[in-house]
Design a protein around this motif. Structure first.
Motif, PDB file in Angstrom:
ATOM      1  N   UNK A 216       0.836  -1.204   0.000  1.00 36.16           N
ATOM      2  CA  UNK A 216       0.000   0.000   0.000  1.00 36.16           C
ATOM      3  C   UNK A 216       0.868   1.251   0.000  1.00 36.16           C
ATOM      4  N   UNK A 217       1.853   1.313   0.918  1.00 37.49           N
ATOM      5  CA  UNK A 217       2.673   2.512   1.054  1.00 37.49           C
ATOM      6  C   UNK A 217       3.527   2.745  -0.191  1.00 37.49           C
ATOM      7  N   UNK A 218       4.003   1.682  -0.797  1.00 33.20           N
ATOM      8  CA  UNK A 218       4.786   1.841  -2.018  1.00 33.20           C
ATOM      9  C   UNK A 218       3.936   2.443  -3.128  1.00 33.20           C
ATOM     10  N   UNK A 219       2.693   1.961  -3.270  1.00 29.15           N
ATOM     11  CA  UNK A 219       1.806   2.488  -4.308  1.00 29.15           C
ATOM     12  C   UNK A 219       1.391   3.929  -4.016  1.00 29.15           C
ATOM     13  N   UNK A 220       1.219   4.262  -2.731  1.00 28.09           N
ATOM     14  CA  UNK A 220       0.919   5.656  -2.375  1.00 28.09           C
ATOM     15  C   UNK A 220       2.091   6.539  -2.784  1.00 28.09           C
ATOM     16  N   UNK A 221       3.289   6.106  -2.448  1.00 31.61           N
ATOM     17  CA  UNK A 221       4.487   6.890  -2.765  1.00 31.61           C
ATOM     18  C   UNK A 221       4.651   7.076  -4.270  1.00 31.61           C
ATOM     19  N   UNK A 222       4.207   6.088  -5.029  1.00 31.05           N
ATOM     20  CA  UNK A 222       4.288   6.173  -6.496  1.00 31.05           C
ATOM     21  C   UNK A 222       3.166   7.017  -7.088  1.00 31.05           C
ATOM     22  N   UNK A 223       2.247   7.480  -6.234  1.00 31.18           N
ATOM     23  CA  UNK A 223       1.160   8.331  -6.698  1.00 31.18           C
ATOM     24  C   UNK A 223      -0.002   7.584  -7.308  1.00 31.18           C
ATOM     25  N   UNK A 224      -0.118   6.269  -7.022  1.00 28.60           N
ATOM     26  CA  UNK A 224      -1.145   5.469  -7.660  1.00 28.60           C
ATOM     27  C   UNK A 224      -2.402   5.268  -6.820  1.00 28.60           C
ATOM     28  N   UNK A 225      -2.368   5.581  -5.517  1.00 31.18           N
ATOM     29  CA  UNK A 225      -3.573   5.452  -4.703  1.00 31.18           C
ATOM     30  C   UNK A 225      -3.428   6.238  -3.406  1.00 31.18           C
ATOM     31  N   UNK A 226      -4.575   6.388  -2.721  1.00 19.83           N
ATOM     32  CA  UNK A 226      -4.593   6.910  -1.359  1.00 19.83           C
ATOM     33  C   UNK A 226      -5.277   5.855  -0.505  1.00 19.83           C
ATOM     34  N   UNK A 227      -5.022   5.866   0.813  1.00 23.25           N
ATOM     35  CA  UNK A 227      -5.604   4.831   1.664  1.00 23.25           C
ATOM     36  C   UNK A 227      -5.790   5.371   3.076  1.00 23.25           C
ATOM     37  N   UNK A 228      -6.904   5.007   3.717  1.00 23.30           N
ATOM     38  CA  UNK A 228      -7.148   5.339   5.119  1.00 23.30           C
ATOM     39  C   UNK A 228      -6.500   4.257   5.976  1.00 23.30           C
ATOM     40  N   UNK A 229      -5.707   4.684   6.981  1.00 23.00           N
ATOM     41  CA  UNK A 229      -4.932   3.770   7.821  1.00 23.00           C
ATOM     42  C   UNK A 229      -4.998   4.182   9.284  1.00 23.00           C
TER      43      UNK A 229
END
Length: 285
Positions: A216-229
């Motif tokens: 999840x964090x890798x994809x967030x860093x790549x700008x591909x998603x956001x996520x509630x954690x």
């Protein structure tokens, strides 16, 4: 009632097909059918409605299925716990999801080690929501698990309720805000918990078949998603490409400690005491 007829019954109830159930059990269909008939006679009720093309559970069968699963799990759990207790180096098994302890694990274990009833602890890492089954099957003695979860056969105490944060790409327009809302994130205003993890993933995350926090964090860093954690993630996983922002309207995530109801283990009781008295890194709002 013996365990073998119950195992036979559960197989038929889950398969709703005598041939498939017999294959699963490694026996032929005729003795399986006779065993089920005998069980029905002993109980004095019909467990299945049978026709030429289908097998369905009766109301009595549905009730027995729920109880039979619990009974068989308890038997299996007793065997596993006895084997572990009789090993040369018995350990208390604590089941947790990796990164699913709200930063409290070290504090809990430190308090536990100071208790005279403490035993060496073995950490059992598991998948989302797997902890209750591990407890019921005797593969773990105690677990840290997020609510809600199936409490059948378990006792539990809440430990901490974490506020929620959004993990955003640092370049995302919402990263300029001090807080964000579920609506701004495009998420429904409903309870957000581990069982909802995949439901709240973006199409991009589903395409990547995200399975854990690091992905999840890798994809967030790549700008591909956001996520509630959970809020504790921000303290433990600071990354230059990720902006963490509070989500005030997201329901808090409650972490609990759970253990089998029938447990009489002094070591398990000591770990529960340690957990309920530990100082977590995240404060209850």
């Amino acid at each position: 009632m013996e365990s073998r007829p119950l195992r036979y019954f559960v197989a038929v109830a889950e398969e709703l097909n005598f041939a498939r159930a017999a294959e699963r059990l490694g026996i032929s269909a005729p003795p399986l059918s006779r065993a089920i008939r005998k069980l029905e006679t002993e109980l004095g009720v019909a467990l299945f409605e049978r026709s030429t093309h289908s097998v369905t559970l009766t109301a009595a069968g549905a009730e027995l299925l729920a109880e039979a699963r619990i009974a068989l799990d308890a038997l299996q759990a007793a065997q596993r716990r006895a084997q572990r207790a009789g090993s040369a180096d018995p350990k208390l098994v604590l089941a947790i999801k990796a990164d699913g302890h709200a930063g409290m694990l070290d504090a809990i274990l430190a308090r536990y080690e100071a208790d005279p009833a403490a035993r060496p602890v073995a950490i059992r890492l598991c998948e989302w929501g797997e902890q209750p089954q591990l407890l019921r099957r005797g593969e773990a003695d105690v677990a840290l698990v997020h609510e809600p979860f199936d409490r059948t056969g378990l006792d539990a105490e809440p430990l901490i309720a974490e506020p929620r944060i959004a993990a955003l790409p640092a370049t995302h327009p919402l990263a300029a805000r001090e807080t964000v809302t579920l609506a701004q994130l495009g998420l429904a205003a409903e309870p957000v918990h581990p069982t909802a993890f995949r439901r709240h993933l973006t199409p991009a995350a589903r395409a990547h078949r995200v399975r854990d926090l690091s992905q999840v964090l890798t994809l967030v860093e790549l700008g591909e998603l956001i996520q509630v954690l959970p809020e504790s993630v921000a303290a433990r996983y600071s990354r230059p490409g990720i902006a963490y922002r509070p989500v005030p309207d997201a329901p808090p995530l409650t972490l609990a400690i759970a253990w089998p109801q029938q447990s009489r283990s002094r070591a398990t009781a000591a770990l529960v005491r340690a957990a309920t008295s530990a100082d977590g890194v995240v404060r209850t709002p």
